[in-house]
Scaffold this active site. Structure first.
Site, PDB file in Angstrom:
ATOM      1  N   HIS A 272      37.831  52.481  32.836  1.00  0.00           N
ATOM      2  CA  HIS A 272      38.006  52.716  31.473  1.00  0.00           C
ATOM      3  C   HIS A 272      38.707  54.261  31.115  1.00  0.00           C
ATOM      4  CE1 HIS A 272      33.709  50.361  31.019  1.00  0.00           C
ATOM      5  NE2 HIS A 272      35.106  49.748  30.639  1.00  0.00           N
TER       6      HIS A 272
ATOM      7  N   ARG B 107      47.654  38.517  26.582  1.00  0.00           N
ATOM      8  CA  ARG B 107      46.322  38.361  27.574  1.00  0.00           C
ATOM      9  C   ARG B 107      44.965  38.178  26.936  1.00  0.00           C
ATOM     10  NH1 ARG B 107      49.379  42.982  30.441  1.00  0.00           N
ATOM     11  NH2 ARG B 107      49.460  42.773  32.584  1.00  0.00           N
TER      12      ARG B 107
ATOM     13  N   ARG C 261      48.330  33.338  27.251  1.00  0.00           N
ATOM     14  CA  ARG C 261      47.868  33.031  28.728  1.00  0.00           C
ATOM     15  C   ARG C 261      46.326  32.570  28.459  1.00  0.00           C
ATOM     16  NH1 ARG C 261      48.008  37.556  33.117  1.00  0.00           N
ATOM     17  NH2 ARG C 261      46.334  38.438  31.916  1.00  0.00           N
TER      18      ARG C 261
ATOM     19  N   GLU D 129      52.209  34.277  40.501  1.00  0.00           N
ATOM     20  CA  GLU D 129      51.377  35.295  40.932  1.00  0.00           C
ATOM     21  C   GLU D 129      50.951  35.363  42.367  1.00  0.00           C
ATOM     22  OE1 GLU D 129      49.006  37.051  37.506  1.00  0.00           O
ATOM     23  OE2 GLU D 129      48.473  34.835  37.494  1.00  0.00           O
TER      24      GLU D 129
ATOM     25  N   ASN E 285      52.506  42.091  39.140  1.00  0.00           N
ATOM     26  CA  ASN E 285      51.313  42.873  39.654  1.00  0.00           C
ATOM     27  C   ASN E 285      50.472  42.088  40.715  1.00  0.00           C
ATOM     28  OD1 ASN E 285      52.229  44.315  37.542  1.00  0.00           O
ATOM     29  ND2 ASN E 285      50.533  43.622  35.853  1.00  0.00           N
ATOM     30  N   ASP E 286      50.233  40.937  40.218  1.00  0.00           N
ATOM     31  CA  ASP E 286      49.412  40.067  41.329  1.00  0.00           C
ATOM     32  C   ASP E 286      50.274  39.716  42.403  1.00  0.00           C
ATOM     33  OD1 ASP E 286      46.752  40.314  40.718  1.00  0.00           O
ATOM     34  OD2 ASP E 286      47.196  38.916  38.824  1.00  0.00           O
TER      35      ASP E 286
ATOM     36  N   ARG F 223      45.436  45.932  44.227  1.00  0.00           N
ATOM     37  CA  ARG F 223      46.419  46.479  43.128  1.00  0.00           C
ATOM     38  C   ARG F 223      45.800  47.943  42.768  1.00  0.00           C
ATOM     39  NH1 ARG F 223      46.511  42.051  38.407  1.00  0.00           N
ATOM     40  NH2 ARG F 223      46.837  43.755  36.849  1.00  0.00           N
TER      41      ARG F 223
ATOM     42  N   CYS G  38      56.521  39.075  33.591  1.00  0.00           N
ATOM     43  CA  CYS G  38      55.644  39.799  32.261  1.00  0.00           C
ATOM     44  C   CYS G  38      54.773  40.721  33.231  1.00  0.00           C
ATOM     45  CB  CYS G  38      54.836  38.710  31.903  1.00  0.00           C
ATOM     46  SG  CYS G  38      53.826  38.039  33.092  1.00  0.00           S
TER      47      CYS G  38
HETATM   48  C1  PEP Z   1      50.526  40.208  36.577  1.00  0.00           C
HETATM   49  O1  PEP Z   1      49.709  39.903  37.548  1.00  0.00           O
HETATM   50  O2  PEP Z   1      51.619  40.874  36.761  1.00  0.00           O
HETATM   51  C2  PEP Z   1      50.142  40.102  35.195  1.00  0.00           C
HETATM   52  C3  PEP Z   1      51.006  40.245  34.193  1.00  0.00           C
HETATM   53  O3  PEP Z   1      48.822  39.628  35.146  1.00  0.00           O
HETATM   54  P1  PEP Z   1      47.629  40.563  35.042  1.00  0.00           P
HETATM   55  O4  PEP Z   1      48.301  42.066  35.137  1.00  0.00           O
HETATM   56  O5  PEP Z   1      47.113  40.377  33.546  1.00  0.00           O
HETATM   57  O6  PEP Z   1      46.877  40.257  36.174  1.00  0.00           O
HETATM   58 MG    MG Z   2      48.155  38.880  37.047  1.00  0.00          MG
END
Ligand code: PEP
Ligand code: MG
Length: 849
Positions: A464, A571, A608, A702, A725-726, A736, A773
């Site tokens: 947070h 999201r 999404r 991902e 990211n994933d 992550r 993304c």
């Molecule tokens: C990602 O994993 O790169 C992504 C855009 O999804 P999130 O960050 O919402 O898991």
């Molecule tokens: Mg993701």
């Protein structure tokens, strides 16, 4: 009829008997967790005081419970604060669910090692099921392991009735044996409390002689239930009968949890060495970026001093008025904060805190203490600390985070009772705050005219506090080494959050370079924003869509105003994060339609579907606790397991199909069958609504499996969007949000880039477009390589849209292609970064996102 039986508890250890009220920990001395006794051990093997089944065996090996056949539950807890040892010095000799006999060895411990590192070795034996007991008479305070210590009068459980019965005013359910492997722990208790809140009746959950307000999560957890515990629900009020029916069924069904699943305690953090050195000049301290940006300022250490308050009260009426006044003032302050942060995902934090102020079990507990002569401050903090302890002991990461919220609310109210001003409110200019941990209230209350940024030892990039820092535009780092707390106030530091660095006493040249970069950056940003409406086309004519990553209506408006070519990632799980109940159909439809109207018919809106699970629990989508949530029921897996969730979401998204170029995207897809099943559900919903032209359907890439099989997916999708990211965490097998792996979990790793290349090639071979993304798309350094790999769309965080568009306009596609091929052949992320930096194609290395 009630019959009674005697049960004997044996000494679990040899040692010196200590009265519970002398234990220097209010959680135990207050008897909140149950009555019992304490032993200062002279032996090193904890043995079973009675025969029964093992439960709540902590992963750290310092505590467990035993439940006997007639329902007596005893908690054994070795030492005080020994959870912090992370298991060092303890060897569990039994397993969860194992049947043990009285006197059987349970846990072996190294008393010397533990005594050196923990507060105390005092070992507790508490009767948490609440039976009254009488001590065996002893000649002295010394006891031997196995010697009889306590005699319990156990009333046999009430006869199991076949239907609800009226007892006095209240209606009682049948007796229900809990099917949850770990009782009503955080998740099922949340589900149960939420369901109970839906009834007007006064509802209580009973476990033997103890009972709890069924609408209070805290109260339910305090019951400390475990597998097969027999409970009853009572209800009084107009909808009591209905409540008993619904809630009984919910309990029998496991409150959203499969009966056989074992809850896994979260890893506990290990303490850092105490005598850490003070960082020397020029040192670079590394952490994890919680909110990016770079600033130069001076250290202000924020250490919360323990607050003193009287234990004795000045009369019940007076103390109750004190607490009431403080609660009202806290509620008002939180309401104001909630309004200030009313947009975006951080809005829910303060409403959750307000809810805690009204939690009936906290208030009842404090009231009882004030009635017995204690001060408001003492009563309140006692209630907070006891429950905070239970939350942290639960072994559930989500609940442990709530413990932080509880502590935050506790301190806020305590300061109001004591009329103490928050230390953070009086700060010098250009402050870079350093704290072990900031809490959300402190963060939200920061004076941004004085505070330039902050760093913390604790916390995570998705906490947070991190969310609030981004909303305030404050650069922030978390996960720094403990010795950052040794830096003297006033020490000059350069905080470069994007690089994950705190530079102690940087050279003049470094500060000048930063200042120059920031000035240039501001000028360029102003210029980019002025030209944001121009398309992002490379000098040699390749067009790239630069779209927005959004999580709210506000983001959609700001993104489109910034010149976004539509929305590349909505999201959707963030839209209703603060709710304990799912938004109704009409509200969801209205939200999607409002966003679609803002994006407009000219542009893509990529929605999404719910990406719940992993690090994103959603209060109204209860889930089983999982050992590895990132590898568990996340994203599309969860939605397909609960198809009604996906059906409902499809039908609400589809309501905006004529307002925009609607695209639907599925997260965490691994198998082709997931895509096919989701498509089938989408088609059914479209048909039901009479929609002829289906929206485009795509998947996120991902999971490495999906990237490697992109050629198989490509014919069946309309587009791919790469979630770097994933994709990075799954490719490199690095969490992550892991503070110690942050510098290695790098999306510039050639393995990740190769998977992007594979995806793009497969998509283009089938005439499909590919977006990125994940956060990599928002990194200036990565833009040339992503463009060079052939990515068609970059979906970026809103403040960066204009900048990334301007950067693309300066690039030469052919040069980017050569560069991309070059970096694919490199060995490491560091080499890739160095090569890209040398290429001078990055717009600026200190871009803020
Ligand atoms: C990602 O994993 O790169 C992504 C855009 O999804 P999130 O960050 O919402 O898991
Ligand atoms: Mg993701």
């Amino acid at each position: 009829m009630v019959t009674s039986q005697q049960v004997e508890l044996l000494a679990p250890l040899s040692g010196v008997l200590i009265a519970l009220e002398q234990v220097p920990d209010p959680v135990f001395s207050s008897r909140l967790m149950g009555d019992g006794l304490c032993i200062d051990p002279t032996s090193q093997v904890l043995c079973a005081p009675l025969a029964g089944v093992i439960s709540n065996l902590q992963k750290t090996g310092h505590a467990l419970s035993i439940t006997s056949a007639n329902g007596v539950q005893v908690l054994l807890h070795i030492g005080l604060d020994t959870v912090n040892l992370g298991g060092r010095g303890f060897t569990a000799l039994v397993e969860e669910g194992q049947q043990v006999v009285a006197g059987q060895a349970l846990i072996e411990f190294d008393a010397d090692a533990i005594a050196q590192q923990a507060r105390s070795l005092l070992t507790l034996m508490l009767v948490v099921s609440g039976e009254r007991f009488t001590p065996w008479s002893h000649a002295c305070d010394l006891v031997d392991c196995g010697q009889p210590l306590l005699r319990l009068e156990v009333e046999q459980p009430q006869v199991v009735v076949q239907e609800a019965t009226l007892q006095g005013e209240a209606l009682f359910s049948v007796a229900i044996a809990l099917p949850n492997r770990n009782g009503l722990h955080a998740r099922p208790a949340t589900v149960f409390a939420q369901a109970a809140k839906g009834f007007a009746a006064m509802i209580e959950l009973h476990k033997q002689e103890r009972r709890a307000n069924a609408k209070s999560l805290v109260a339910i957890l305090t019951l400390q239930t475990t597998y097969a515990d027999v409970v009853q629900i009572s209800a009084s009020g107009e909808d009591a009968e209905q409540a008993i029916g619904v809630l009984s069924e919910l309990l029998l069904a496991g409150c959203g949890e499969a009966p056989t699943l074992l809850a896994q305690p979260a890893p506990s953090s290990m303490g850092e060495p105490v005598a850490a050195p003070t960082p020397i000049d020029g040192t670079l301290l590394r952490g994890v970026c919680a909110s990016s940006g770079a600033v130069y300022g001076h250290v202000v250490q924020i250490a919360e001093q323990p607050l003193d308050y009287p234990q004795a009260g000045a009369g019940e009426a007076f103390e109750k008025a004190q607490l009431q006044g403080a609660l009202l003032a806290a509620d008002k302050a939180l309401d104001t904060l909630g309004r200030e942060f009313s947009q975006g995902p951080q809005a829910h934090i303060f409403s959750a805190h307000r809810e805690l102020l009204q939690d009936p079990s906290l208030l009842d507990y404090a009231s009882a203490l004030m009635a017995s002569g204690h001060s408001a401050a003492y009563a309140w903090m006692h209630a907070i600390e006891a429950n905070e302890y239970l939350f942290r002991q639960g072994g559930n990461a989500f609940l442990a985070e709530r413990a932080q919220d509880l502590a935050d609310v506790g301190l806020r109210v305590l300061k109001l009772i004591l009329r103490i001003e928050d230390a953070i409110q009086t700060l010098p200019d250009n402050a870079i705050l350093i704290a072990d941990q900031l809490n959300p209230s402190q963060t939200a209350g920061l004076d941004t005219t004085k505070v330039l940024g902050f760093v913390t030892v604790g916390g995570g990039a998705t906490s947070h506090v991190a969310i609030l820092a981004r909303a305030l535009g404050l650069p922030a780092l978390c996960g720094l080494p403990q010795h950052v707390l040794n830096l003297a106030n006033g020490t000059p530091v350069l905080l470069d959050a994007q690089q994950g660095i705190l530079h102690v006493r940087p050279s003049e040249a470094a500060v000048e370079a930063l200042t120059r970069q920031r000035e240039q950056l501001h000028v360029r940003q102003a210029c980019d924003v002025a030209q944001a409406a121009q398309p992002a086309q490379t000098r040699d004519g390749r067009h790239i869509d630069v779209s927005a990553n959004i999580a709210s209506m506000d983001d959609a408006e700001r993104g489109m105003a910034m010149g976004a070519d539509g929305v590349g990632l909505l999201r959707s799980e963030f839209l209703y994060l603060g709710r304990s109940h799912a938004p109704d159909h009409d509200e969801q439809v209205a939200t999607y339609r409002a966003i679609a109207r803002t994006v407009g018919a000219e542009y893509n809106l990529v929605v999404r579907t719910l990406d719940v699970g992993g690090d994103k629990p959603l209060p109204y989508v209860p889930m089983e606790s999982e050992a590895n949530p990132f590898l568990g029921m996340r994203g599309i897996r969860l939605c397909l397991q609960r198809p009604e969730l996906l059906r409902e979401q499809f039908s609400t998204i589809l309501a905006s199909h004529e307002l925009t170029r609607l695209h639907i995207m599925l997260p965490m897809v691994t198998e082709l069958s997931e895509l096919r099943l989701a498509r089938q559900l989408l088609e059914e919903q479209a048909q039901r609504l009479g929609i002829q032209r289906l929206p485009k359907l795509g998947i996120m890439i991902e999971v490495p499996a999906a990237a490697l099989m992109a050629d198989v997916f490509a014919p069946e999708v309309d587009f791919f969007s790469i979630g770097t990211n994933d994709l990075t965490q799954y490719t490199l097998a690095m969490d992550r949000d892991h503070p110690r792996l942050a510098s290695q979990a790098d999306s510039f790793h050639p393995a990740v880039l190769r998977l992007i290349a594979t995806t793009v090639n497969a998509a283009h071979a089938h005439g499909k477009w590919v977006g990125v993304c994940g956060a990599l798309a928002s990194e200036s350094l990565a833009v040339p390589v992503l463009v060079g790999l052939g990515v068609d769309e970059l979906s970026v965080s809103v403040p960066l849209i204009a900048t990334i568009k301007a950067q693309v306009r300066e690039l030469e596609f052919s040069t980017c292609q050569t560069l991309a091929q070059q970096v694919l052949a490199l060995d490491s992320a560091a080499q890739v970064r160095a090569t890209l930096q040398n290429s001078q194609l990055a717009y600026s290395c200190v871009l803020e996102n």
